[in-house]
Design an enzyme around this catalytic site. Structure first.
Site, short mmCIF file in Angstrom:
data_model
loop_
_atom_site.label_atom_id
_atom_site.label_comp_id
_atom_site.label_asym_id
_atom_site.label_seq_id
_atom_site.Cartn_x
_atom_site.Cartn_y
_atom_site.Cartn_z
N SER A 141 -9.35 -2.47 6.31
CA SER A 141 -9.08 -1.89 7.93
C SER A 141 -10.09 -2.45 8.76
CB SER A 141 -9.12 -0.53 7.60
OG SER A 141 -7.99 0.09 6.70
N HIS A 161 -3.10 3.37 -2.49
CA HIS A 161 -4.44 3.21 -3.55
C HIS A 161 -4.85 3.27 -4.31
CE1 HIS A 161 -7.51 0.53 -1.24
NE2 HIS A 161 -7.46 1.32 -0.08
#
Ligand SMILES: [Zn+2]
Length: 420
Positions: free
Chosen positions: A100, A284
């Site tokens: 990210s 995730h």
């Protein structure tokens, strides 16, 4: 020495879940990763207001799955109704699979950096890269960062901090409070930010929904919303009654409502970045229930902004993602109110391209967006023709440039220094 460095990198990748899975053709060698996009996106007009939504980890299948659950079919979310679309690559400077920090830096600055790095030219000459937030401040626009993670997490941090590691939370908070000065900073608290240091830096601090919604425009100072001391809860957990957090904490869509109320009368317009930060966390963990509910709340937040913007002719709305998480594939649509049957191929990020949606001033240029660095160009198209502000209704950030050795040791999180 070299071997030690690689051990550190591998351990870091494993710890952050950035494990690349895929066919050899997808698994590009980092040394062959292409340079940043060569697209040149220009315009003769500039929007007054720019709103950028980032669904963290939100790939095409995540969006389709949410539509199937909510409406019985894919293609039915509000964000999918924006008129101009494209897809874009997300690779980092050092890895075909981004994290990210690198992807948000690409969008915030137009530059590719290594995974983990926040808006510093690394690899490169290690200068601070001017972010969208800083650039818009030089045009006297107000600027806000809104997320469901702690406000110092990687995605907002790439817009408001310059650090060699996304884990330097104390430094990131210090960058916010003393250097880049976002006018609105809404998210989870903690991780370097607390009511005391924010108030000392001149921020009005709000800690829950009620105090946030009691804020009244116009925004004359700056406001830090610190909603809990970690991530905001999962929407699904609140829905099924296992986490009561949203009894007192604001949903993402409510944060966006308040942010727009506070920013809409800014004399020179505003820039607002909104992150749906927990789509990534749910993906995730390969939790389709939490993933769908996070995408749906993200879409409600988009709907708030889209409804607000539709009555105007001066705003650009962009909705995209920083990367795909989980290698999600839908096997079967089980109808409205039922979660689709899915498979996951990864517990980490993937190199899959992510969608881009846009509406408003210069939105047609979104069809030219093919890489995450192009988002910077889309957001700033036409801006250079608009005046820098004098006199200044808001503080102009000093773009000071800071070599890494200049960071005071006491500010480093956990006393760690970055090995590379
Ligand atoms: Zn992730």
């Amino acid at each position: 020495m070299k071997r030690k460095v690689w051990v550190v990198i591998i351990i870091t990748l494993a710890a952050t879940g950035l494990v690349l899975k895929g066919t050899p053709s997808q698994a590009l060698d980092a040394r062959t990763v292409a340079p940043a996009s060569s697209a040149v996106i220009t315009s003769t007009v500039a929007p007054r207001n720019i709103i950028l939504f980032i669904g963290d980890g939100m790939g095409t299948e995540h969006i389709r799955a949410a539509g199937m659950y909510q409406h019985g079919s894919a293609g039915t979310l509000t964000l999918e109704s924006l008129p101009y679309t494209s897809t874009m690559t997300t690779y980092a400077a050092d890895n075909p699979v981004t994290d990210s920090a690198a992807s948000a830096t690409a969008m915030a600055t137009g530059h590719k950096v290594a995974n983990g790095v926040l808006s510093i030219a690394y690899p490169g000459d290690e200068r601070e890269l001017e972010t969208l937030l800083e650039r818009f401040h030089t045009h006297c626009k107000r600027a806000g960062l809104v997320t469901t993670t702690p406000a110092t997490n990687a995605t907002p941090a790439a817009f408001g901090a310059h650090e060699f590691s996304r884990s330097y939370y104390n430094n990131i908070a210090n960058d916010y409070l003393t250097q880049t000065r976002p006018d609105i900073l809404f998210g989870g608290g903690g991780y370097g930010l607390n009511p005391t240091n924010a108030a000392s830096a001149g921020y009005t601090v709000v800690l829950d929904r009620a105090s946030m919604q009691a804020l009244t425009p116009p925004l004359t100072g700056r406001v830090s919303g610190q909603f809990g001391v970690t991530n905001l809860p999962y929407e699904y957990d609140y829905f099924v009654g296992t986490d009561p957090g949203y009894t007192t904490l604001p949903h993402l869509s409510e944060m966006v409502t308040t942010a727009l109320t506070l920013l809409e009368n800014a004399p020179n317009g505003f820039f607002l970045m909104v992150e749906g930060g927990r789509i990534d966390h749910a993906a995730h963990a390969n939790h389709i229930t939490r993933t769908v509910f996070e995408v749906l709340e993200f879409d409600r937040a988009v709907a708030v902004a889209y409804t607000w913007a539709l009555s105007r002719t001066d705003t650009l709305l962009i909705v995209t993602a920083d990367h795909e998480t989980g290698g999600l594939r839908i096997i079967a649509n089980n109808g409205a109110g039922n979660f689709p049957t899915v498979t996951w191929t990864s517990t980490g990020h993937t190199a899959a391209a992510v969608p881009v949606y846009a509406w408003g001033v210069n939105a047609e240029l979104a069809t030219q967006v093919h890489d995450n660095t192009d988002i910077y160009q889309l957001a700033t198209a036409g801006l250079s023709a608009t005046p820098l502000c004098t006199p200044t209704p808001v503080r102009i950030v000093t773009f000071r440039g800071r070599p890494h050795f200049d960071v005071p040791t006491f500010q480093r999180s956990n006393g760690r220094t970055l090995k590379r």
